[in-house]
Scaffold this active site. Sequence first.
Site, PDB file in Angstrom:
ATOM      1  N   SER A   1     -10.546  -9.415   7.268  1.00 21.45           N
ATOM      2  CA  SER A   1     -11.070  -8.863   6.010  1.00 21.45           C
ATOM      3  C   SER A   1     -12.592  -8.992   6.028  1.00 21.45           C
ATOM      4  CB  SER A   1     -10.490  -9.689   4.859  1.00 21.45           C
ATOM      5  OG  SER A   1     -11.220  -9.516   3.673  1.00 21.45           O
TER       6      SER A   1
ATOM      7  N   TYR B   1      -7.726 -16.505  -0.485  1.00 22.31           N
ATOM      8  CA  TYR B   1      -7.817 -15.300   0.358  1.00 22.31           C
ATOM      9  C   TYR B   1      -8.976 -15.458   1.345  1.00 22.31           C
ATOM     10  CZ  TYR B   1      -7.621 -10.331   1.599  1.00 22.31           C
ATOM     11  OH  TYR B   1      -7.504  -9.142   2.279  1.00 22.31           O
TER      12      TYR B   1
HETATM   13  P1  NAP Z   1      -0.618  -3.806   0.172  1.00 19.60           P
HETATM   14  O1  NAP Z   1      -0.453  -2.349  -0.068  1.00 19.60           O
HETATM   15  O2  NAP Z   1      -0.485  -4.765  -0.969  1.00 19.60           O
HETATM   16  O3  NAP Z   1       0.338  -4.221   1.370  1.00 19.60           O
HETATM   17  C1  NAP Z   1       0.636  -5.558   1.684  1.00 19.60           C
HETATM   18  C2  NAP Z   1       1.879  -5.606   2.543  1.00 19.60           C
HETATM   19  O4  NAP Z   1       2.277  -6.982   2.730  1.00 19.60           O
HETATM   20  C3  NAP Z   1       3.064  -4.901   1.872  1.00 19.60           C
HETATM   21  O5  NAP Z   1       3.841  -4.291   2.846  1.00 19.60           O
HETATM   22  C4  NAP Z   1       3.789  -6.068   1.245  1.00 19.60           C
HETATM   23  O6  NAP Z   1       5.131  -5.828   0.965  1.00 19.60           O
HETATM   24  C5  NAP Z   1       3.646  -7.106   2.333  1.00 19.60           C
HETATM   25  N1  NAP Z   1       3.994  -8.410   1.807  1.00 19.60           N
HETATM   26  C6  NAP Z   1       3.483  -9.022   0.708  1.00 19.60           C
HETATM   27  N2  NAP Z   1       4.092 -10.203   0.494  1.00 19.60           N
HETATM   28  C7  NAP Z   1       5.017 -10.342   1.488  1.00 19.60           C
HETATM   29  C8  NAP Z   1       5.958 -11.354   1.833  1.00 19.60           C
HETATM   30  N3  NAP Z   1       6.075 -12.462   1.095  1.00 19.60           N
HETATM   31  N4  NAP Z   1       6.728 -11.176   2.923  1.00 19.60           N
HETATM   32  C9  NAP Z   1       6.632 -10.049   3.668  1.00 19.60           C
HETATM   33  N5  NAP Z   1       5.748  -9.059   3.401  1.00 19.60           N
HETATM   34  C10 NAP Z   1       4.958  -9.196   2.324  1.00 19.60           C
HETATM   35  O7  NAP Z   1      -2.071  -4.077   0.712  1.00 19.60           O
HETATM   36  P2  NAP Z   1      -2.859  -3.566   2.020  1.00 19.60           P
HETATM   37  O8  NAP Z   1      -4.236  -3.348   1.583  1.00 19.60           O
HETATM   38  O9  NAP Z   1      -2.121  -2.507   2.724  1.00 19.60           O
HETATM   39  O10 NAP Z   1      -2.843  -4.916   2.870  1.00 19.60           O
HETATM   40  C11 NAP Z   1      -2.474  -4.994   4.226  1.00 19.60           C
HETATM   41  C12 NAP Z   1      -3.290  -6.079   4.907  1.00 19.60           C
HETATM   42  O11 NAP Z   1      -4.659  -5.665   4.915  1.00 19.60           O
HETATM   43  C13 NAP Z   1      -3.262  -7.431   4.199  1.00 19.60           C
HETATM   44  O12 NAP Z   1      -3.260  -8.462   5.165  1.00 19.60           O
HETATM   45  C14 NAP Z   1      -4.555  -7.421   3.424  1.00 19.60           C
HETATM   46  O13 NAP Z   1      -5.008  -8.707   3.137  1.00 19.60           O
HETATM   47  C15 NAP Z   1      -5.453  -6.716   4.408  1.00 19.60           C
HETATM   48  N6  NAP Z   1      -6.691  -6.148   3.861  1.00 19.60           N
HETATM   49  C16 NAP Z   1      -6.677  -5.177   2.907  1.00 19.60           C
HETATM   50  C17 NAP Z   1      -7.890  -4.683   2.440  1.00 19.60           C
HETATM   51  C18 NAP Z   1      -7.974  -3.620   1.388  1.00 19.60           C
HETATM   52  O14 NAP Z   1      -9.083  -3.292   0.963  1.00 19.60           O
HETATM   53  N7  NAP Z   1      -6.892  -3.026   0.957  1.00 19.60           N
HETATM   54  C19 NAP Z   1      -9.082  -5.178   2.935  1.00 19.60           C
HETATM   55  C20 NAP Z   1      -9.060  -6.166   3.906  1.00 19.60           C
HETATM   56  C21 NAP Z   1      -7.851  -6.630   4.363  1.00 19.60           C
HETATM   57  P3  NAP Z   1       5.630  -5.589  -0.552  1.00 19.60           P
HETATM   58  O15 NAP Z   1       5.349  -4.155  -0.848  1.00 19.60           O
HETATM   59  O16 NAP Z   1       7.083  -5.945  -0.504  1.00 19.60           O
HETATM   60  O17 NAP Z   1       4.836  -6.513  -1.431  1.00 19.60           O
END
Ligand code: NAP
Length: 253
Positions: free
Chosen positions: A145, A158
Amino acid sequence: MILNAFNLEGKIALVTGCNTGLGQGMALGLAQAGCDIVGVNREEPAETQQRVEALGRRFWSLQADLIRTEQVPRVVEQAIAAAGKIDILVNNAGIIRREDALSFSEQDWDDVMNINTKSVFFLSQQVARHFIAQGQGGKIINIASMLSFQGGIRVPSYTASKSAVMGLTRLMANEWAKHGINVNAIAPGYMATNNTEQLRSDEGRSAEILGRIPAERWGLPEDMMGPVVFLASSASDYVNGYTLAVDGGWLAR
Ligand code: NAP
């Protein structure tokens, strides 16, 4: 030819949290490059499965709650039983909890650290053991991140978890490069997914963030496709322990 190095036909990629957001984007990118996918989610990822299969690739769905780190060994065993092997691991599943540091709870600390860091390490360990037994190396891609580089505000667990991901990416790369295992990370910038819904719905905060992104837009799941295919392919065989920012220039400011 160099373009052949990006071809992932015959490879199996295990992607955590691929029902939506960046995980879905990366699963689809890997499938477009030729991979079959093992998806690990809390619920059946019907849309992702259907879109992967529409590309002519196979999809196996495993269920696990990665906050419960004791579930990790079974996930890897089930993935190998279903798909026969694993070549690529994408540690994508992650959560964020927002609260002032002065009132941040232990529960919000533990939940975020468990899924974002502890499961990432033990899933990588299990998969690396499989890669070594298989004798053909492998690729591990962690999702870091901007808060692997910066402090952020109101997200202490986080920031801790994603700073740890960048450090662990280096450590695992150091120990496992000799086995032909590449461990790298992608650090997404500000991407339009569920994770940033709260930020994007706060007009002031949203404008502030957008104003700082040189590319002048939020990132999209599709922006992860090229970088993840590169890091999953033999085109990156001499890239070890690096965290690649996919951030529209945020860190360059
Ligand atoms: P997201 O849409 O909230 O996706 C998160 C994913 O993690 C979903 O598939 C979610 O499944 C899964 N998850 C959450 N809790 C879980 C659990 N207890 N067991 C198994 N799976 C679980 O967010 P995203 O932005 O795509 O995030 C993906 C990754 O990118 C994360 O590691 C996040 O920290 C990182 N990231 C995101 C951003 C951003 O700006 N969006 C920036 C930097 C890093 P459910 O749908 O079932 O909750």
